[in-house]
Design a protein around this motif. Structure first.
Motif, PDB file in Angstrom:
ATOM      1  N   MET A 184      35.266  46.711  37.196  1.00 36.18           N
ATOM      2  CA  MET A 184      36.596  46.683  36.981  1.00 36.18           C
ATOM      3  C   MET A 184      36.820  45.919  35.496  1.00 36.18           C
ATOM      4  O   MET A 184      38.378  46.005  34.991  1.00 36.18           O
ATOM      5  N   GLY A 185      36.481  45.029  34.955  1.00 33.67           N
ATOM      6  CA  GLY A 185      36.365  44.591  34.031  1.00 33.67           C
ATOM      7  C   GLY A 185      36.263  45.598  32.682  1.00 33.67           C
ATOM      8  O   GLY A 185      37.460  45.234  31.948  1.00 33.67           O
ATOM      9  N   ASP A 186      36.102  46.665  32.379  1.00 36.15           N
ATOM     10  CA  ASP A 186      35.771  46.939  31.429  1.00 36.15           C
ATOM     11  C   ASP A 186      37.356  48.205  31.546  1.00 36.15           C
ATOM     12  O   ASP A 186      37.880  48.190  30.638  1.00 36.15           O
ATOM     13  N   ILE A 187      37.979  48.497  33.024  1.00 32.39           N
ATOM     14  CA  ILE A 187      39.363  48.952  32.809  1.00 32.39           C
ATOM     15  C   ILE A 187      40.319  48.100  32.938  1.00 32.39           C
ATOM     16  O   ILE A 187      40.771  48.613  32.200  1.00 32.39           O
ATOM     17  N   LYS A 188      40.032  46.725  33.081  1.00 32.27           N
ATOM     18  CA  LYS A 188      41.087  45.617  32.729  1.00 32.27           C
ATOM     19  C   LYS A 188      41.383  45.465  31.905  1.00 32.27           C
ATOM     20  O   LYS A 188      42.563  45.817  30.701  1.00 32.27           O
ATOM     21  N   THR A 189      40.163  45.680  31.166  1.00 31.05           N
ATOM     22  CA  THR A 189      40.230  45.067  29.036  1.00 31.05           C
ATOM     23  C   THR A 189      40.800  46.156  28.972  1.00 31.05           C
ATOM     24  O   THR A 189      42.084  46.291  27.676  1.00 31.05           O
ATOM     25  N   ALA A 190      40.842  47.921  29.088  1.00 33.92           N
ATOM     26  CA  ALA A 190      41.885  48.873  28.589  1.00 33.92           C
ATOM     27  C   ALA A 190      43.458  49.132  28.287  1.00 33.92           C
ATOM     28  O   ALA A 190      44.107  49.713  28.345  1.00 33.92           O
ATOM     29  N   ALA A 191      43.993  48.281  29.720  1.00 33.78           N
ATOM     30  CA  ALA A 191      44.870  48.327  31.298  1.00 33.78           C
ATOM     31  C   ALA A 191      45.550  47.138  30.183  1.00 33.78           C
ATOM     32  O   ALA A 191      46.645  46.665  30.318  1.00 33.78           O
ATOM     33  N   SER A 192      44.901  46.172  29.238  1.00 30.99           N
ATOM     34  CA  SER A 192      45.200  45.279  29.542  1.00 30.99           C
ATOM     35  C   SER A 192      46.627  44.565  29.256  1.00 30.99           C
ATOM     36  O   SER A 192      48.393  44.508  28.952  1.00 30.99           O
ATOM     37  N   LEU A 193      47.002  46.005  27.576  1.00 32.90           N
ATOM     38  CA  LEU A 193      48.500  46.716  27.224  1.00 32.90           C
ATOM     39  C   LEU A 193      49.813  46.695  27.590  1.00 32.90           C
ATOM     40  O   LEU A 193      50.713  47.039  27.297  1.00 32.90           O
ATOM     41  N   ARG A 194      48.855  47.877  28.802  1.00 28.90           N
ATOM     42  CA  ARG A 194      50.692  48.499  29.787  1.00 28.90           C
ATOM     43  C   ARG A 194      50.442  47.982  31.014  1.00 28.90           C
ATOM     44  O   ARG A 194      51.436  48.720  31.694  1.00 28.90           O
ATOM     45  N   GLY A 195      49.996  46.524  31.518  1.00 26.38           N
ATOM     46  CA  GLY A 195      50.520  46.001  32.439  1.00 26.38           C
ATOM     47  C   GLY A 195      50.408  46.782  33.987  1.00 26.38           C
ATOM     48  O   GLY A 195      50.725  46.213  34.717  1.00 26.38           O
ATOM     49  N   ILE A 196      49.302  47.371  33.535  1.00 31.42           N
ATOM     50  CA  ILE A 196      48.357  48.495  35.174  1.00 31.42           C
ATOM     51  C   ILE A 196      47.432  47.099  35.906  1.00 31.42           C
ATOM     52  O   ILE A 196      46.277  45.970  34.745  1.00 31.42           O
ATOM     53  N   ARG A 197      48.073  46.880  37.052  1.00 32.87           N
ATOM     54  CA  ARG A 197      46.795  45.756  37.673  1.00 32.87           C
ATOM     55  C   ARG A 197      45.650  46.717  38.313  1.00 32.87           C
ATOM     56  O   ARG A 197      45.501  47.945  38.750  1.00 32.87           O
ATOM     57  N   VAL A 198      44.430  45.933  38.301  1.00 30.59           N
ATOM     58  CA  VAL A 198      43.185  46.473  38.991  1.00 30.59           C
ATOM     59  C   VAL A 198      42.683  45.327  39.458  1.00 30.59           C
ATOM     60  O   VAL A 198      42.630  44.125  38.665  1.00 30.59           O
ATOM     61  N   THR A 199      41.888  45.441  40.576  1.00 28.44           N
ATOM     62  CA  THR A 199      41.321  44.563  41.581  1.00 28.44           C
ATOM     63  C   THR A 199      40.343  45.547  41.795  1.00 28.44           C
ATOM     64  O   THR A 199      39.607  46.190  42.104  1.00 28.44           O
ATOM     65  N   ALA A 200      38.779  44.703  42.006  1.00 29.38           N
ATOM     66  CA  ALA A 200      37.774  44.275  42.142  1.00 29.38           C
ATOM     67  C   ALA A 200      37.769  43.748  44.007  1.00 29.38           C
ATOM     68  O   ALA A 200      38.288  42.842  44.184  1.00 29.38           O
ATOM     69  N   ILE A 201      36.954  45.390  44.876  1.00 34.69           N
ATOM     70  CA  ILE A 201      36.700  45.327  46.501  1.00 34.69           C
ATOM     71  C   ILE A 201      35.433  45.213  46.692  1.00 34.69           C
ATOM     72  O   ILE A 201      35.128  46.253  46.721  1.00 34.69           O
TER      73      ILE A 201
END
Length: 518
Positions: A127-144
């Motif tokens: 989740m953290g790695d994907i959040k880093t790559a998505a940070s400038l696109r405004g894509i919301r990532v969550t861990a369940i």
């Protein structure tokens, strides 16, 4: 570094493998930047801002296929960048809330991508790695995942999320309760796919896949992919492409060439002394010590602390808060030794891990690969040390043969053996205790223990038994559903068989129902 692939197997119209794709005919394997593949500019910029400019081999080989929406079986050695191999194409295909037409989608705010991982620690890391790559696109990532309270996860889902990363138990729980809608998912990833499909996860995986559209893109990634698992995986995929990458020319073995491996036949009573000396090797950085059992992990961590080392344990008898506290302290350098069961072996990526020590011989070659793969990551070098008891020699023989390590008969070695000091560059003055002048780490207590609202633990004393629900230790379904059943502190696992219960009752001797004595 040469980034020559081993092979890319392409399917024919019936899904059967035919031929081999030769990348040289189509141009260089590793271009200067992710942008050469046509990856969204904001993803490229986000990666560059975090210091990632050029793709690793598995990423370079995966991107052309994955960006086209094709199913993939991706295989590469540990530490070679598989997370971004699926994370970048996954994010590229997502419609972000900032993109035009987002609100015109059938269900804005519903997950568009699902990543399934076998352990909580791996899910959190991915989740953290994907959040880093998505940070400038405004894509919301969550861990369940389990071990945490349901409410914050439900709030994140209600607020809207594009990417869900989770463990099977909690994902199925929330989907069954109607909180998680997977009917709009367009990409499904199984990380550490051999674990997901091989050791009890298959029914859960089938349930999750049944909740997603048949037209989804499916990607499976792992360092080890036995043929039987590949055949099983293809039941759920459409004409998958099998991509297998290696790091450098001549690196055709099972383990990463950058990892220097030492194997010693060690006596059980001398292991802690040997370990204490190894931990004083010159230029040693962060170190992970692996054991097969939770009891041993807790005991070794306690022994090392008593000897002056900044250590903590990570195993399934700890509550999720304590597990995350230990990992945070390790990543921050407040402790430099993490004593873990195999709950930490699968995919955990911590920078500057220079040494891995197998305090107990791994169960099999796959476990050996995943343990040693915690070092020598992302182009760095590392050292892997394995202790083999006399009783474990047959097991080690099978591992050595399967991986062709060339160490069929480990040398009998003790804490005083000169070769131990010379092999690992240990000062000859090192003893079984860390000198006080070198005890500079803040320790585990310097890291805050978060209250995660862990389920199943309220108002209970820490368990002294081995009732572990962690999938990483092969207990329960995956350790995510309902949380741990045990205490949350570092002392929740027994340090020795003579541990006393947390509470005791005062008893009075009676005779015939009347108190006796004064």
């Amino acid at each position: 570094m040469t980034t020559q692939p081993d092979h890319i197997t392409l399917p024919d119209d019936d899904g059967d493998d035919v031929g081999t794709y030769v990348p040289e005919a189509a141009g260089p394997v590793t271009p200067p930047s992710f942008s050469d593949f046509g990856v969204h500019p904001l993803i490229v910029q986000a990666l560059a801002d975090s210091g990632i400019h050029a793709p690793f081999p598995i990423q370079a080989m995966t991107l052309p296929v994955a960006l086209g929406g094709h199913d993939i079986i991706g295989q590469a050695k540990t530490g070679t960048g598989k997370t971004l191999g699926f994370g970048v194409p996954l994010l590229h295909r997502i419609v972000s809330p900032t993109d035009p037409g987002y609100d015109d989608r059938p269900a804005p705010g519903k997950p568009q991508a699902l990543v399934v991982a076998p352990t909580r620690e791996l899910a959190n890391q991915v989740m953290g790695d994907i959040k880093t790559a998505a940070s400038l696109r405004g894509i919301r990532v969550t861990a369940i995942y389990g071990g945490r309270a349901f409410e914050p996860q439900l709030e994140a889902l209600r607020a809207g999320v594009e990417v869900v990363v989770g463990t099977p138990g909690r994902l199925i729980d929330l989907a069954g309760q109607g909180h998680l809608d997977l009917s709009y998912v367009q990409t499904v990833v199984l990380d550490e796919a051999d674990e997901m499909l091989d050791l009890g996860f298959l029914p859960d995986v089938e349930k999750l896949l049944a909740m997603t559209p048949a037209s989804r893109q499916t990607m499976l990634f792992s360092a080890t992919m036995p043929g039987a698992v590949v055949a099983l995986a293809r039941r759920y995929m459409t004409q998958p492409t099998h991509i297998r990458a290696i790091n450098e020319e001549g690196d055709s073995g099972h383990t990463v060439a950058a990892i220097e491996q030492f194997v010693y036949r060690a006596h059980a009573m001398d292991k802690v002394e040997m370990l204490a000396r190894i931990l004083q090797a010159r230029e040693r950085g962060l170190t992970i010590v692996f054991s097969r059992t939770k009891r041993t992990a807790a005991k070794v961590a306690d022994d090392l602390r008593e000897r002056g080392f900044a250590s903590a344990s990570l195993h399934g008898d700890l509550g999720q808060g304590a597990r995350e506290q230990a990992l945070r302290a390790f990543r921050a350098g407040k402790i430099d030794i993490l004593v873990a069961t195999d709950v930490a072996a699968r995919g955990i990526d911590v920078e500057n891990v220079t040494h891995v020590v197998n305090y107990q011989c791994p169960e099999d070659e796959k476990t050996y690969l995943h343990r040693t793969g915690r070092t020598g990551r992302a182009g760095n070098t590392g050292v892997a040390v394995t202790f083999v008891d006399w009783d474990d020699l047959p097991r080690w023989g099978l591992i050595n043969k399967a991986l062709d390590l060339g160490i069929p008969d480990p040398a009998e070695t003790y804490s005083s053996s000169p070769e131990l000091f010379s092999d690992l560059d240990i000062p000859t003055t090192a003893t079984g205790r860390l000198p006080r002048s070198e005890r500079t780490r803040a320790g585990l207590d310097a890291e805050v223990l978060e209250d995660l609202g862990e389920t199943g633990k309220a108002h209970r004393a820490p368990s002294r038994g081995g009732n572990d629900r962690s999938r990483g230790d092969r207990g329960g379904r995956d350790g995510q559903r309902g949380g741990d059943r045990t205490g949350g502190g570092q002392g929740s696992a027994p340090a020795a068989s003579g541990d006393r219960p947390a509470r005791s009752r005062n008893r009075r001797r009676t005779r015939g129902g009347s108190p006796q004595g004064s």
